[in-house]
Design an enzyme around this catalytic site. Structure first.
Site, mmCIF file in Angstrom:
data_model
loop_
_atom_site.group_PDB
_atom_site.id
_atom_site.type_symbol
_atom_site.label_atom_id
_atom_site.label_comp_id
_atom_site.label_asym_id
_atom_site.label_seq_id
_atom_site.Cartn_x
_atom_site.Cartn_y
_atom_site.Cartn_z
ATOM 1 N N GLY A 166 3.699 -9.951 10.699
ATOM 2 C CA GLY A 166 2.713 -10.951 11.096
ATOM 3 C C GLY A 166 1.664 -11.166 10.025
ATOM 4 N N ASN A 189 -2.523 -16.288 -0.453
ATOM 5 C CA ASN A 189 -2.317 -17.431 0.438
ATOM 6 C C ASN A 189 -3.524 -17.541 1.369
ATOM 7 O OD1 ASN A 189 -1.465 -19.477 2.076
ATOM 8 N ND2 ASN A 189 0.217 -18.328 3.016
ATOM 9 N N PRO A 190 -4.482 -18.390 1.018
ATOM 10 C CA PRO A 190 -5.735 -18.448 1.792
ATOM 11 C C PRO A 190 -5.519 -18.642 3.291
ATOM 12 C CG PRO A 190 -5.907 -19.786 -0.193
ATOM 13 C CD PRO A 190 -4.474 -19.334 -0.112
ATOM 14 N N GLN A 247 -5.523 -12.974 8.620
ATOM 15 C CA GLN A 247 -5.533 -11.511 8.559
ATOM 16 C C GLN A 247 -6.942 -10.958 8.742
ATOM 17 O OE1 GLN A 247 -2.697 -10.005 9.102
ATOM 18 N NE2 GLN A 247 -2.610 -8.808 7.240
ATOM 19 N N GLY A 300 -5.101 -5.491 -1.056
ATOM 20 C CA GLY A 300 -4.575 -5.651 0.295
ATOM 21 C C GLY A 300 -5.656 -6.097 1.263
ATOM 22 N N GLU A 302 -6.253 -4.624 6.531
ATOM 23 C CA GLU A 302 -7.023 -3.671 7.327
ATOM 24 C C GLU A 302 -8.525 -3.841 7.235
ATOM 25 O OE1 GLU A 302 -4.572 0.205 7.538
ATOM 26 O OE2 GLU A 302 -3.843 -0.878 5.799
#
Lengths: 325, 179, 685
Positions: C452, C575-576, C582, C646, C649
């Site tokens: 996802g 990828n904005p 996210q 990343g 999180e």
């Protein structure tokens, strides 16, 4: 889930005749199917009562409503008369569950839904309501969302329905078709306090089928409110359905109804608070005194004492809003 | 009375007819089978998802006789003769619906597991708003609801999304509601 | 702004998740869970279940295939008579239909010799010990300077204990496996996980196979949030059942069973001491964490690790202690360590701001660390201050009146809060293959998982960049263990690690391409083991700042979040469109953590009481109002060829603290225990 036979009844007679020992009526199934999947309910036979013509809302001669037991919660809340004349009922229904569930759930089934106490739902643990005499682990265990009023040594469960709280305030009556014929039960007598028989949620006898709910006209401002952790799709911590009439704006209370949800084994009609208020001047101070009088009887458990101020505040806030909307 | 006979503790079978996405199916089922499992396991329509099997997440939402319901709580046997639309039946001839387009445009999905339920639910929300039905977010239940964000959020709250795509979902439904 | 490549499949129901592959002759599994929290299984009576028509087999300790022992004791499914926690799988029924399997499982009778169980985490538990390492491979304890003396001598001191409850990942797709054994002995697993390579190697070990004999297919995964980062008992159980019955076996863990068997975030008890001057400059940072693990697996949540690098202070100590309880095994949940740890640290920073009268944004700026305080390493990039400044400007922070409890609208109190965020920017070794097809398109293969995150799309964007071609010419193949080996989608290292391998494979391919592509195509493979190992030493971290507004109902204690903004510095954003999702998704889970989420341990029975989505509240659509995430430009040449950190999180890290700090600003009451429920708020109002 235990295997079961299925019968779709076409008439009330058929339904009642088919509902023999080990059978259960199936309305929308939103609670029953859930409980069957949990192993809490194990009917050998389901009698589908969704097709008995009980899916209508009719105007009574006195201006009240007769709501068929198979009317879905979604249809009830969509009804123009309910929305305009019984806003607390529309609000209560809309505060419950989700749009999807409301489209399946029926009025009759909503009244008969079982407690969401976690121990009742877990067949690996004792529960007097599920297995009489096995004990009540909730009393010493997890009970943050359980009863503060009217509970017993054997059961601290709450009734989960929002709609029932509104119907309690509305002085509704429940039409029941039983093996011995048809009778009418005042709404306040339908649900029980647990006492020494917590396995019995209501006064209904085996085979009894709720066919309709009768609602007398209200004709005064009303409101339903619900406090919950999550902003939607959550059971009430405490809810309130209230209606209030004064002789003149800000004047003397001539009629008042207050019912609380999430506090007891049944929708809790706050009679003591109502008595205090009838004939009193409608003021924040009076509402507070009435709420405190009602909640004097509260016996909170170790972890649910917050429900006492929550219920008190909801009473004051809701009644104040009805005086000065 | 139409009745399925009892046969001890063995599974009880029943025959039902379902019209799903316009096609009629005659099915032999276990009376215990949910509409969801019937769609997924018997008809191979796996668009509707099983997230909780207790009516608590909305991933299984389908349109049953035109209304959104949790297919996990509906017993298939009790819906003999019903008309069902699943996510597979929303787009016609490979053409996306406004909602499907808006979901893609607003990135209203991440893992995608709740998405079929969100889309079926949103399809019904547009219908409910069009019919002027109130929600818990409608200030006066007697009045016509205004399709603002508060209304959309409340109406979409029966569909959990753990990825947290709600902001995109609301934007997508808002766009489709205004189109 | 690239749309998800699999978006159309996902909005039409065509995307196949693990349970949904059309297979012939499948059987269904239902598992039986232990009903004692500790003890010995004396007998398993399967007679009634086996007597039910349609039941194919009942597996239990007595007849289950023997498995090779592996590090994770959770995977020794049905291998022992010992019960380590309530809800552990102790038997399983395989049947012709899901209805029959579930019903038969209810009729498997298990007899136990129960023993007294110890299930409650306490800060004074006699069983607390220092683990050799905490999660992530960090030391349990660190110390520099003289933190006790410096704290005692500080002009302003915060000394507070914060707690976070057990929280469950609850991906919408349950942990699911469909297992089948092919005639040649190959084990095929359609499985919902965060890394097919990891499931492949672990299952090969468990069943004594060569990795090539295990194939794991995970094309679409319905979320994981850490809980699918390691194989869970469901995959072992399904594989055993398929071997015993000779049939493909389907098993999706029922939602209620997920609480015990698929991991969760440990509860934590954290004492934070901050010693500062009157100007708020820190001189001492002490962060001590107590958490739990299970009897079968050691998992040590590294909650004090962010305190090692977050702020400058000459004197510091961090410490982790864990205790083995008779409880389900805790594991990864979105930003393990940082999430609970930064709730405590960033709440304490807010308390320090209140005590010193220094604005909370300014306080963090003042204590920004020029280099990693413990290692002395330079940061590869550190733009916490830029995030704070950008967020303050966008959120309207400068107009904030710092006084708590003074903004009232009707029966609602309003407040705003800020908290910082951080998460390590890791890159791990891996492989990828890039292939030029004769038709002018490219195929790029890596055994990544898109749970996802938008990984499939991000990797295609990366590949198209590296190949200097259009995105439409790149076909991404992921989610299959037969593809080049890849790390799990975890630790926010997925895109960075997979992307590095993809870039190197694409570069190698470009070198090989000269002119015409032969009919068989041209292929190049890259392994990044050497590259990753030989990187220069830097402290690599992403940073961020959360700004939250809360509305607290004076009568009901209900807390809502009308507005929330996250600002992040995470290198180049690939990828904005998906990146924003996210970040916002992490913040949404942070709202749940702050206000709703808590798995309640039942001391009498030893399990979590509220094991469903009606009683364990994750946020609904109505809980998420105005919410947005933005990022500051950050060019960091020390990360990976993409210059990316990343982002899976960091969105949750600090989010709960920003909300708790806002609740303090609204009410004047400090909430150090999560979640901030009406019950807790009413007790303070």
């Amino acid at each position: 889930m235990r295997p079961f036979t299925y019968a779709r009844a076409a008439t009330e007679d058929e339904a009642v005749a088919a509902c023999t020992d080990g059978a259960a009526y199936l309305g929308g199934g939103t609670n029953l199917v859930d409980l069957m999947r949990l192993g809490v309910a194990e009917p050998a036979r389901l009698v589908d009562v969704a097709h008995l013509g009980h899916d209508r809302i009719e105007r009574r001669a006195d201006g009240g409503l007769r709501i068929g037991a198979a009317v879905t919660n979604g249809d009830l809340a969509a009804d123009r008369t309910v929305r305009a004349e019984f806003p607390l009922l529309a609000q209560a229904v809309l505060a419950g569950a989700s749009g999807q569930i409301r489209n399946l759930a029926t009025v009759g089934g909503n009244l008969l839904q079982r407690t969401r106490c976690a121990y009742f739902q877990d067949v690996t643990k004792p529960c007097n309501k599920r297995e009489p005499g096995s004990g009540c682990p909730a009393r010493e265990g997890e009970h943050r969302n359980l009863a503060i009023l009217g509970h017993s040594a054997g059961c601290v469960a709450t009734h989960p329905s929002d709609m029932a709280v509104a119907l309690a305030a509305l002085d509704a009556e429940v039409r029941v078709r039983g093996r011995e014929g048809t009778r009418t039960i005042p709404f306040g007598d339908l649900h029980r306090l647990p006492g020494t028989a917590p396995e019995r949620d209501t006064c209904l006898e085996p085979g009894d089928l709720i066919t309709a709910v009768e609602v007398p006209p209200l004709r005064m401002p009303s409101r339903f409110r619900k406090a919950r952790e999550r902003a939607s799709f959550a059971f009430a911590l405490v809810s309130i359905a209230a209606a209030l009439r004064t002789d003149v704006p800000g004047g003397t209370v001539t009629d008042v109804r207050i019912a609380l949800g999430g506090v007891a084994h049944r929708p809790w009609r706050a009679r003591r608070a109502e008595e205090r208020l009838r004939g009193a001047r409608a003021s924040g101070e009076a509402f507070l005194r009435a709420a405190e009088a009602e909640l004097e009887a509260a016996e909170p458990l170790r972890d649910n004492g917050y429900k006492v101020p929550l219920a008190r505040n909801l009473i004051v806030r809701t009644l104040s809003g009805l005086v000065a909307p | 009375m139409n009745s399925v006979p009892a046969d001890g503790p063995d599974p009880v079978r029943a025959e039902i007819t379902l019209t799903v996405n316009g096609s009629e199916h005659r099915l032999g089922i276990d009376t215990r089978a949910s509409l969801l499992d019937t769609l997924r396991e018997d008809l191979g329509l796996t668009g509707a998802k099983k997230g909780c099997d207790h009516g608590q997440c909305g991933a299984c939402t389908v349109l049953l006789d035109g209304r959104r319901v949790n297919a996990c709580l509906a017993l298939a046997v009790a819906h003999d003769g019903a008309d069902v639309v699943t996510v597979e039946g929303l787009a016609r001839d490979g053409r996306p619906t406004r909602l499907q387009e808006a979901f893609l445009a607003h990135d209203a999905l991440q893992c995608g597991y709740c998405t079929p339920g969100q889309l079926c639910s949103a399809t019904a929300v547009l219908d409910e708003l069009g019919r002027g039905l109130p929600s818990a977010a409608t200030p006066d239940p007697a009045a016509e609801p205004v399709p603002d964000d508060a209304e959309i959020r409340e109406r979409m709250s029966g569909n959990l999304c753990r990825c947290g795509a709600y902001a995109g979902i609301v934007a997508a439904v808002r766009e489709a509601a205004r189109a | 702004m690239t749309d998800r490549l699999e978006g159309w499949e996902k909005v039409t129901g065509a995307a196949r998740y693990a349970y949904e592959y059309p297979l012939e002759n499948v059987a269904y599994l239902a598992a039986v869970q232990a009903t004692v929290a500790r003890g010995e299984i004396l007998a398993v009576d399967a007679e009634a279940a086996l007597g039910m028509p349609g039941v194919l087999a009942v597996l239990s300790g007595g007849n289950a295939p023997r498995l090779a022992p592996v590090d994770d004791g959770e995977l020794a499914v049905l291998q022992s008579r010992r019960v380590a926690y309530r809800g552990q799988f102790v038997a399983a029924v395989i049947a012709e239909t899901p209805e029959t399997a579930a019903e038969a499982a209810r009729h498997v009778r298990v007899e136990y010799a129960p023993e007294a169980a110890d299930v409650l985490l306490r800060a004074d538990h006699e069983g607390l010990y220092a683990p050799e390492k905490v999660n992530g491979g960090f030391p349990a304890d660190t110390e520099s300077g003289d933190p006790d003396a410096a704290f005692a001598a500080s002009a302003v001191r915060v000394d507070a204990t914060y707690t976070t409850p057990a929280e469950h990942n609850n991906p919408m797709e349950p942990h699911t496996t469909v297992a089948l054994w092919e005639d040649d002995g190959t084990l095929v697993l359609y499985d919902s996980n965060q890394g097919p390579s990891a499931v492949q190697s672990t299952l090969a070990e468990v069943f004594g196979l060569e990795p090539a004999q295990v194939r794991v297919i995970s094309e679409h995964v319905g979320g994981g949030f850490g809980s699918k980062g390691t194989p869970r008992p469901n995959v072992v159980l399904a594989a055993m059942a398929a071997r015993v019955t000779g049939r493909p076996v389907k098993f999706a863990v029922p939602r209620r069973q997920m609480w015990a068997t698929t991991g969760y975030r440990t509860p934590t008890i954290q004492r934070v001491r901050l010693g500062a001057g009157l100007d708020g400059r820190l001189d001492a940072v002490i962060h001590e964490v107590v958490a739990q693990t299970s009897a079968v697996r050691e998992f040590a949540e590294q909650a004090a690790v962010p305190a090692r690098m977050m702020y400058r202070a000459a004197n510091r100590r961090t410490r982790h202690r864990i205790v083995r309880l008779d409880v389900p095994s805790p594991s990864w949940m979105r930003a393990p360590g940082e999430t609970p740890g930064m709730f405590a640290l960033e709440s304490a920073m807010d308390e320090l701001a209140v005590l010193t009268g220094v604005d909370p944004v300014e306080l963090r700026v003042r204590n920004d660390a020029p280099e990693d305080p413990e290692s002395g390493l330079p940061f590869s990039s550190r733009n916490l201050v830029a995030c704070l400044r950008e967020g303050a400007a966008r959120f309207g922070w400068d107009a904030r009146d710092p006084r708590p409890g003074v903004r009232r609208e009707g029966r609602t109190l309003l407040g705003t809060g800020v908290a910082a965020a951080t998460y390590p920017a890791s890159t791990r070794p891996g492989e990828a293959v890039a292939r030029a097809e004769p038709d002018g398109t490219f195929t790029v293969r890596v055994a990544a998982a898109d749970i996802g995150t938008g990984a499939r799309t991000a990797l295609a964007v990366i590949a198209a960049d590296a190949l200097k071609t259009d995105l439409g010419k790149v076909r991404m193949e992921i989610g299959d263990s037969r593809l080049p080996r890849a790390v799990v989608a975890g630790g926010s290292a997925g895109t960075s690690s997979w992307g590095t391998a993809v870039v190197r494979a694409c570069e190698a391919l470009l070198v090989r391409l000269n002119g015409e592509i032969p009919p068989e195509g041209v292929e190049a493979r890259a392994s990044t083991a050497d590259e990753v190992r030989s990187r220069q030493k830097y402290a690599r971290h992403a940073f961020g700042a959360h700004f939250a507004e809360v509305a607290v109902d004076l009568d009901t204690g209900e807390v809502r979040v009308p507005r929330m903004l996250g600002v992040f510095a995470a290198g180049r954003i690939i990828n904005p469109k998906a990146a924003r999702s996210q970040f916002v998704g992490g913040m949404t889970m942070g709202i749940g953590m702050a206000l709703l989420e808590e798995s309640i341990m039942d001391e009498a029975f030893g399990d979590h009481v509220n094991r469903d989505l009606a009683q364990y509240h994750v946020p609904t659509c109505a809980d998420i109002r105005k919410i947005d995430a933005v990022w500051v430009p950050e060019a960091d040449p020390h990360l990976n060829p993409m210059g990316a950190k990343g982002i899976g999180e960091i969105g949750i890290v600090g989010a709960a603290a920003a909300i708790a700090n806002a609740v303090h600003h609204a009410t004047g009451a400090r909430f150090r225990d999560l979640p901030i429920t009406p019950a807790r708020v009413l007790a303070e109002l």
